[in-house]
Design a protein around this motif. Structure first.
Motif, PDB file in Angstrom:
ATOM      1  N   ARG A   1       1.818   2.644  -3.266  1.00  0.00           N
ATOM      2  CA  ARG A   1       0.685   3.280  -3.769  1.00  0.00           C
ATOM      3  C   ARG A   1       0.615   4.623  -3.198  1.00  0.00           C
ATOM      4  O   ARG A   1      -0.711   5.364  -3.333  1.00  0.00           O
ATOM      5  CB  ARG A   1      -0.560   2.584  -4.019  1.00  0.00           C
TER       6      ARG A   1
ATOM      7  N   SER B   1       0.744  -1.257   0.021  1.00  0.00           N
ATOM      8  CA  SER B   1      -0.049   0.079   0.018  1.00  0.00           C
ATOM      9  C   SER B   1       0.977   1.371   0.145  1.00  0.00           C
ATOM     10  O   SER B   1       0.474   2.209  -0.389  1.00  0.00           O
ATOM     11  CB  SER B   1      -0.839  -0.100   1.208  1.00  0.00           C
TER      12      SER B   1
ATOM     13  N   TYR C   1      -4.351   9.123  -2.899  1.00  0.00           N
ATOM     14  CA  TYR C   1      -3.902   8.127  -2.656  1.00  0.00           C
ATOM     15  C   TYR C   1      -4.586   7.524  -1.297  1.00  0.00           C
ATOM     16  O   TYR C   1      -4.011   6.633  -0.937  1.00  0.00           O
ATOM     17  CB  TYR C   1      -2.363   7.947  -2.412  1.00  0.00           C
TER      18      TYR C   1
END
Ligand code: SAH
Length: 393
Positions: free
Chosen positions: A17, A14, A378
């Motif tokens: 990203r 994660s 994000y």
């Protein structure tokens, strides 16, 4: 140098990203024993650098400050705050003679997770939601003062209720820069007393500014009910928009005092306005059908996922009462500020309420939080405010 925190194998996905949170379950171990709020370096299980961020005990273990291997110092705070300020200037909410009320820092939305700063004229109200932001409050206040030089002179720190109790930080609300000051702020040319000492959040709901402006355009000649009025933001705009009458309702007597003070600041002696301290459901049950513009802006019905089902029922029940009573040709402004309630969830709840009333209902506008509450692409969790403007036949 900062202590190193190692992630469990594969838990950097994660972060690749650019999601700014690391949950405690993703942490393998930390070299050394950091204090809560300390900055740590985050590494993969292989030892590759990923991010630096504030560490704390709890389900979110690290809030990422940067994906570069940098030092969090005065220059860092200054550059993040300056970038946020520049965006507010370009959107026209900062440094305008007509408006000195805006959100300068919106946590993850400004790449500063755990920090909120609202500006009211010459005072910035700063709120820490993470231990790290509390620990760094002095450096942040210094950077705020430098960036906002000439515009903001005071920094009021208000984190008694937003920090984790267990951290036992002994945090107290109070000025950490400047002091006693004029507490009237200007929003789109209207004046509001801001009670940053005792008020909810930082003292005012800055996030409804654009939606209040839209309401003003619909107010002419209408009988307006502002339910959950708090400081009466929507009520004051409705008055300027030429409403025939405006009734403000809130269960809190303090809120009713505030709305009356704000009305007196802008429309002294104007008999079109009245405020009532009353429970929303009771008021909606007992009122007649005199209103043709109703605003429903309740507090968050769901603060976490488990409460979602009941929250949706609550939104349906509340909106059903408005659909039942609003005059034909009426306009309903209805909101949800619960982060866990999605746009679609909310729309379904309102749809159900409309169907119960059997009225013909059209969606005129779909509303959201304003540009000074930006959403980090994000971090979709940053989206929380949604609203609908409905035409009810
Ligand atoms: N619309 C406001 C913000 C609303 S905040 C603005 O633009 O500033 C939510 C408000 O709902 C709070 O002031 C709270 O006191 C009030 N409230 C909470 N529960 C209520 C209830 N059951 N009935 C009426 N008001 C309620």
């Amino acid at each position: 140098m900062y202590k190193n925190l190692y992630l469990r194998r594969g838990k950097e996905e994660s972060l690749k990203r650019f999601h700014p949170w690391i949950f405690s379950g993703a942490v393998h171990h930390i070299d050394g024993d950091p204090e809560e709020g300390e900055v740590v370096r985050v590494l993969t299980s292989e030892g590759d650098f990923v991010a630096v961020g504030h560490w704390q005990i709890g389900s979110i273990a690290v809030r990422v400050l940067a994906f570069e291997d940098i030092t969090i110092n005065a220059a860092f705070w200054k550059s993040r705050i300056a970038a946020a300020y520049e965006v507010r200037r370009s959107m026209g909410v900062a440094d305008s003679p007509n408006n000195n009320t805006y959100r300068l820092i919106h946590g993850e939305g400004d790449h500063l997770p755990g920090l909120v700063v609202d500006v009211y004229g010459k005072t910035a109200v700063m709120q820490a939601h993470s231990v790290g932001m509390h620990v760094d409050r002095e450096a942040i206040a210094g950077a705020l003062q430098e960036v906002l030089k000439g515009n903001v002179e005071n920094v009021y720190y208000k984190s008694e209720t937003t920090l984790p109790f267990k951290a036992a930080l002994g945090q107290e609300n109070g000025f950490i820069r400047g002091g006693e000051t004029d507490n009237v702020a200007v929003e789109n040319g209207l004046k509001f007393y801001i009670d940053w000492l005792k008020g909810q959040k930082t003292g005012f709901f800055v996030d409804q500014r654009d939606n209040r402006s839209l309401l003003e355009q619909y107010a002419a000649g209408r009988s307006v009910l502002n339910m959950f009025c708090y400081t009466g933001g929507f009520s004051v705009y409705a008055m300027r928009g030429g409403a025939r009458l405006v009734h403000s309702v809130d269960s809190s007597a303090k809120a009713v005092d505030l709305v009356n003070r704000n009305m007196a600041l802008n429309f002294p002696e104007d008999k079109r306005h009245r405020a009532f301290a009353e429970d929303a459901f009771k008021y909606l049950d007992e009122m007649g059908d005199q209103y043709d513009l109703i605003i429903l802006d309740p507090p968050a019905f769901a603060k976490h996922k488990e409460a979602l089902r009941n929250a949706l029922k609550g939104y349906t029940r509340l909106n059903a009462k408005a659909f039942e009573k609003i005059k034909p040709g009426g306009i309903l402004f209805t909101f949800s500020c619960s982060q866990v309630v999605t746009k679609d969830n909310f729309r379904t709840a309102v749809f159900t309420a409309a169907a119960l009333s059997k009225r013909r209902v059209r969606i005129l506008h779909q509303l959201h939080q304003p540009a000074d509450h930006p959403i980090n692409i994000y971090h979709p969790e940053g989206e929380y405010l949604k609203g609908l403007v409905l035409y009810v036949e």
